[in-house]
Design a protein around this motif. Structure first.
Motif, short mmCIF file in Angstrom:
data_model
loop_
_atom_site.label_atom_id
_atom_site.label_comp_id
_atom_site.label_asym_id
_atom_site.label_seq_id
_atom_site.Cartn_x
_atom_site.Cartn_y
_atom_site.Cartn_z
N UNK A 1 0.98 -1.10 0.31
CA UNK A 1 0.14 -0.24 -0.33
C UNK A 1 0.57 0.72 -0.07
N UNK A 2 2.17 1.12 0.86
CA UNK A 2 2.68 2.32 0.52
C UNK A 2 2.90 2.80 -1.15
N UNK A 3 3.21 4.21 -1.00
CA UNK A 3 2.89 4.90 -2.36
C UNK A 3 4.37 5.23 -2.62
N UNK A 4 4.55 5.00 -4.28
CA UNK A 4 6.08 5.92 -4.75
C UNK A 4 6.01 6.75 -6.02
N UNK A 5 6.45 7.44 -6.08
CA UNK A 5 6.31 8.72 -7.93
C UNK A 5 7.57 8.13 -8.40
#
Ligand code: HEC
Ligand code: HEC
Length: 477
Positions: free
Chosen positions: A174-178
């Motif tokens: 669930x952690x996001x990165x861009x």
């Protein structure tokens, strides 16, 4: 975990003390270095953790070598002017005004790509822009490198602009990165305007100078053996050598982002990056270009070489004698966990932990042998081989469509990771990859596709705790 061998751990523990007394004001680690663990480059390891960590001579540099090292260091950082003669010769068109302008503290200057959206506006850019026609041919009025800076009274060849396209992704937990994908355009062409459909353009930020001497001393047969056996079909990995012919010699390319050079390119750096003529490149880089023909550079004399062969040899000696920072925090449990994760994610199949240098060490441009660099066990975290890094991520991947020797657009040399954890201290930023598109360690890993895809996915599927540990390990390099 692997068992590592170090050749001179005891000799070096003695040296730590000396370094500490001599370098007042520099941050020297006060932890005890565990025997046989943190020495990245054998007898050429240093224990600095300050902004000078990449820019310190190896302890074996003494006497006349020290004088030449200091000469080379000074020339490297010398800001060239547009006058003729000593210290001059800059331009007329150029990309940087000293080696150190791009390689600050022997590292990677903060990319103007991010700070200024492309070319620097104050007479300086921190990158190289290579341009060709779609068919690979060079443009007559421009040559191989876009010189986006120029001396007073002369026009730069053009200006680079970058636009970033952002996309957000999610880890399974669930952690996001861009990620940010660059699109490059060139404006303000000084002569023929080149239509975007005719143009290939690739951008490189500088490489860190960590371990240049060791790289030049590597026994290339070890690299070739790795290429022959570096074949892990279960992870889709197979590296290959870039064979290069330079100055009439054919060999395994080691330096540059596509392993496209056999040596440290000192002559090319002066000529192509700064417009400083020398015995190997006696002509100005813009010779024959429209701007010269139009006479706008009248009054400048091109008769004299701007840098002597001896000066270039000193710069070569300087780079090859730099020491490599030791690892830090090696007893931190998170770092140790991260090291296990590095192996678990198969990063080490390309970022090879241990290599060896050949017995006679490295050879400088003038034929001098640096025997101190011989028979060392080193930890560069690279196989110096080319790998296909994919074209899929955000529809472009790391593919730049630019061919260098045998290297295709999607192929890159595994970047050595030694010293990477100190880049933030040395250069004040954490931009990574060949064009600096990654803003931190996680983004750098998540851009790995192609042969790096399986490894990247092993990282991606780890728990947050383990991903953080792996990054902590990278910071310890
Ligand atoms: C305009 C910026 C700029 C200037 C000025 C510059 N460099 Fe570089 N340097 C780069 C870039 C960008 C790369 C990566 C090139 C590539 O891989 O295609 C590089 C790569 C290198 C490498 C290869 C390192 C490795 O790990 O393989 C060496 C060595 C080097 N430069 C030395 C020099 C020297 C010596 C000078 C001065 C004579 C110099 N550079 C001037 C930008 C610059
Ligand atoms: C298939 C070979 C391969 C594997 C496996 C691989 N890498 Fe890489 N790595 C590369 C190459 C090639 C580059 C240079 C790509 C570029 O600059 O565009 C690179 C670049 C990097 C960089 C950026 C270095 C810099 O200074 O710009 C980091 C950080 C990195 N890798 C970490 C990792 C980690 C962590 C793993 C494991 C999860 C890993 N790599 C697995 C080949 C690989």
């Amino acid at each position: 975990m692997q068992i590592r061998k170090y050749i001179y751990p005891l000799v070096l523990s003695g040296l730590i003390v000396c370094t500490a007394c001599e370098d007042e004001g520099l941050d020297v680690l006060d932890v005890e270095v565990p025997e046989g663990f943190a020495l990245s480059a054998g007898t050429s390891t240093n224990f600095l953790t300050s902004s000078k960590a990449y820019d310190q001579e190896s302890s074996w540099i003494t006497g006349k070598y020290l004088n030449r090292f200091n000469e080379g260091d000074a020339l490297y950082d010398d800001v060239r002017t547009s006058s003729n003669g000593q210290g001059g010769g800059l331009g007329p068109v150029y990309a940087g005004y000293s080696c150190g302008s791009c390689h600050l503290n022997a590292g990677r200057t903060r990319p103007t790509l991010w700070t200024e959206g492309g070319s620097g506006s104050s007479g300086f850019s921190s990158m190289l822009v290579y341009i060709t026609r779609r068919n690979g041919a060079f443009f007559r009025n421009y040559g191989r490198v876009l010189h986006d800076q120029a001396i007073y009274g002369v026009e730069p060849e053009g200006k680079l602009k970058v636009e970033w396209r952002y996309e957000t992704f999610e880890f399974p937990d669930g952690e996001t990165y861009e990620l940010a994908a660059p699109t490059y355009t060139i404006t303000e062409w000084y002569a023929d305007s080149i239509r975007p459909e005719d143009l290939f353009c690739t951008v490189r930020i500088p490489l860190r100078h960590v371990g240049m001497g060791q790289m030049m001393a590597i026994d290339t047969r070890e690299i070739e053996a790795l290429a022959a056996k570096s074949n892990y079909p279960e992870y889709g990995i197979s590296g290959r050598c870039n064979y290069i012919t330079e100055k009439g010699v054919t060999g395994v390319g080691l330096s540059g982002n596509k392993a496209q050079h056999l040596d440290l390119t000192v002559e090319l750096g002066f000529s192509s990056d700064m417009g400083v003529t020398n015995s190997r490149y006696p002509e100005e880089i813009c010779e024959g270009q429209a701007q010269v023909d139009q006479g706008s550079m009248m009054g400048l004399s091109y008769d004299q070489l701007d840098v002597s062969t001896e000066e270039m040899e000193d710069v070569d000696l300087y780079m090859q004698s730099l020491s490599v920072p030791a690892r830090r925090n090696v007893n931190d449990p998170q770092v140790q966990r991260g090291e296990q994760m590095f192996y678990q994610a198969k990063c080490h199949l390309c970022h090879t932990v241990t290599l060896h240098t050949r017995p006679r060490g490295s050879t400088l441009l003038n034929g001098t042998q640096l025997t101190w660099l011989g028979s060392q066990t080193i930890h560069p975290y690279s196989d110096f081989l080319l790998h296909d890094m994919g074209s899929e991520i955000m529809d472009v991947g790391l593919n730049d469509n630019y061919v260098s020797g045998l290297a295709r657009g999607n192929e890159w040399r595994t970047t050595p990771l030694w010293g990477i954890g100190l880049q933030e201290v040395v250069n004040g930023h954490t931009y990574f990859l060949h064009d600096g598109r990654a803003r931190n360690f996680v983004e750098a890993i998540m851009w790995h596709g192609g042969e790096g895809e399986a490894s990247k996915n092993l990282f991606k599927n780890m728990s947050k705790e383990d991903r953080d540990a792996l990054v902590a390990f990278l910071r310890s390099l």
